[in-house]
Scaffold this active site. Structure first.
Site, mmCIF file in Angstrom:
data_model
loop_
_atom_site.group_PDB
_atom_site.id
_atom_site.type_symbol
_atom_site.label_atom_id
_atom_site.label_comp_id
_atom_site.label_asym_id
_atom_site.label_seq_id
_atom_site.Cartn_x
_atom_site.Cartn_y
_atom_site.Cartn_z
ATOM 1 N N LYS A 14 0.823 -1.217 0.000
ATOM 2 C CA LYS A 14 0.000 0.000 0.000
ATOM 3 C C LYS A 14 0.858 1.270 0.000
ATOM 4 C CE LYS A 14 -2.221 -0.977 3.874
ATOM 5 N NZ LYS A 14 -1.691 -2.292 4.257
ATOM 6 N N ARG A 89 -9.441 0.896 8.764
ATOM 7 C CA ARG A 89 -9.086 -0.481 9.091
ATOM 8 C C ARG A 89 -10.184 -1.177 9.890
ATOM 9 N NH1 ARG A 89 -3.097 0.388 8.789
ATOM 10 N NH2 ARG A 89 -2.054 -1.600 8.977
ATOM 11 N N ARG A 128 11.265 -6.879 4.324
ATOM 12 C CA ARG A 128 11.163 -5.426 4.553
ATOM 13 C C ARG A 128 11.810 -5.041 5.878
ATOM 14 N NH1 ARG A 128 5.317 -2.476 4.505
ATOM 15 N NH2 ARG A 128 5.212 -3.104 6.688
ATOM 16 N N ARG A 134 11.581 -1.536 11.163
ATOM 17 C CA ARG A 134 10.334 -1.591 11.936
ATOM 18 C C ARG A 134 10.300 -2.850 12.777
ATOM 19 N NH1 ARG A 134 5.209 -0.180 8.137
ATOM 20 N NH2 ARG A 134 4.225 -1.392 9.801
ATOM 21 N N ARG A 146 -0.713 -9.251 13.219
ATOM 22 C CA ARG A 146 -1.209 -8.202 12.307
ATOM 23 C C ARG A 146 -2.086 -8.829 11.217
ATOM 24 N NH1 ARG A 146 4.246 -5.779 10.577
ATOM 25 N NH2 ARG A 146 3.108 -4.253 9.351
HETATM 26 P P1 AMP Z 1 0.970 0.308 8.753
HETATM 27 O O1 AMP Z 1 2.109 1.257 8.607
HETATM 28 O O2 AMP Z 1 -0.230 0.715 7.939
HETATM 29 O O3 AMP Z 1 1.377 -1.122 8.513
HETATM 30 O O4 AMP Z 1 0.478 0.376 10.273
HETATM 31 C C1 AMP Z 1 1.339 -0.002 11.328
HETATM 32 C C2 AMP Z 1 0.548 -0.099 12.608
HETATM 33 O O5 AMP Z 1 -0.016 1.179 12.933
HETATM 34 C C3 AMP Z 1 -0.636 -1.055 12.587
HETATM 35 O O6 AMP Z 1 -0.247 -2.396 12.846
HETATM 36 C C4 AMP Z 1 -1.502 -0.481 13.709
HETATM 37 O O7 AMP Z 1 -0.982 -0.822 14.980
HETATM 38 C C5 AMP Z 1 -1.299 1.029 13.529
HETATM 39 N N1 AMP Z 1 -2.303 1.596 12.602
HETATM 40 C C6 AMP Z 1 -2.073 2.160 11.368
HETATM 41 N N2 AMP Z 1 -3.216 2.561 10.817
HETATM 42 C C7 AMP Z 1 -4.206 2.248 11.698
HETATM 43 C C8 AMP Z 1 -5.626 2.387 11.680
HETATM 44 N N3 AMP Z 1 -6.271 2.921 10.628
HETATM 45 N N4 AMP Z 1 -6.306 1.958 12.771
HETATM 46 C C9 AMP Z 1 -5.679 1.429 13.841
HETATM 47 N N5 AMP Z 1 -4.363 1.239 13.910
HETATM 48 C C10 AMP Z 1 -3.614 1.645 12.842
#
Ligand code: AMP
Length: 192
Positions: A14, A89, A128, A134, A146
């Site tokens: 994404k 989400r 990654r 991360r 996740r």
């Molecule tokens: P990402 O960078 O999109 O993979 O997000 C990393 C982490 O951030 C996720 O595993 C969640 O813990 C948190 N996170 C990101 N976006 C959301 C969202 N829309 N709602 C809740 N938690 C989020």
């Protein structure tokens, strides 16, 4: 306004695609994960709270995430449109996004869901981790969590957009350029 939701499980690509789509369609890219990581780096209260959930691969609570998203949208009130990456989400977040955009006199134009098999997601996230730094990419237990959270809490968002006639499934396997072309073809159909 053109408002795109880029959807998919962790590791679907994404972030990479949202950046290129934002540039091509002149949209402001909001990645909720990036905003949380920025807050963690700067040790804000929001960052401290988000970290406790992110480290375990759990979702940050809806209320906190929705407020943060609303603030990001307000900061860029004059832009041509948004690309939402990693938001919504949950179905509650999807409803909140509709309400927020309605207040601005606009709406979600389309939702584009990158479909990638689970085994490939795990391989991508582990590789990654070597470059992203991360913690949530490096631990197989957190990765599994996740993916489980995606399947239980996030995947139902597909039905929400299907009911609105806005869901577009995109094959997320292949080269970055090939997937970008698939996304652009689907997006260009919105206006034709
Ligand atoms: P990402 O960078 O999109 O993979 O997000 C990393 C982490 O951030 C996720 O595993 C969640 O813990 C948190 N996170 C990101 N976006 C959301 C969202 N829309 N709602 C809740 N938690 C989020």
């Amino acid at each position: 306004m053109l408002n795109l939701v880029l959807f998919g499980p962790p590791g679907a690509g994404k972030g990479t695609q949202a950046e290129s789509l934002g540039a091509k369609y002149n949209l402001h890219h909001i990645s909720t994960g990036d905003v949380f990581r920025y807050n963690i780096k700067n040790e804000t209260d929001l960052g401290k709270l988000a970290k406790s959930f992110m480290d375990q691969g759990k979702l940050v609570p809806d209320e906190v995430t929705i407020d943060m998203l609303g603030a990001e949208v307000s900061k860029h009130a004059k832009c041509h449109g948004f690309i939402f990456d990693g938001f919504p989400r949950t179905v509650s977040q999807a409803k909140a996004l509709d309400a927020l955009l309605l207040k601005k006199g606009t709406k979600v134009s389309g939702m584009f869901s990158l479909e990638v098999p689970e085994a490939e997601l795990k391989t991508r996230l582990m590789s990654r981790a070597k470059v992203s730094g991360r913690a949530d990419d490096a631990d197989p237990k957190v990765i599994q969590n996740r993916i489980d959270v995606y399947n239980s809490e996030t995947a139902p968002v597909k039905d929400f957009y299907t009911d609105q006639g806005k869901y577009n499934g995109i094959d997320g396997v292949g080269s970055i350029d090939a997937i970008f072309d698939r996304l652009c073809t689907a997006i260009d159909k919105l206006n034709s």
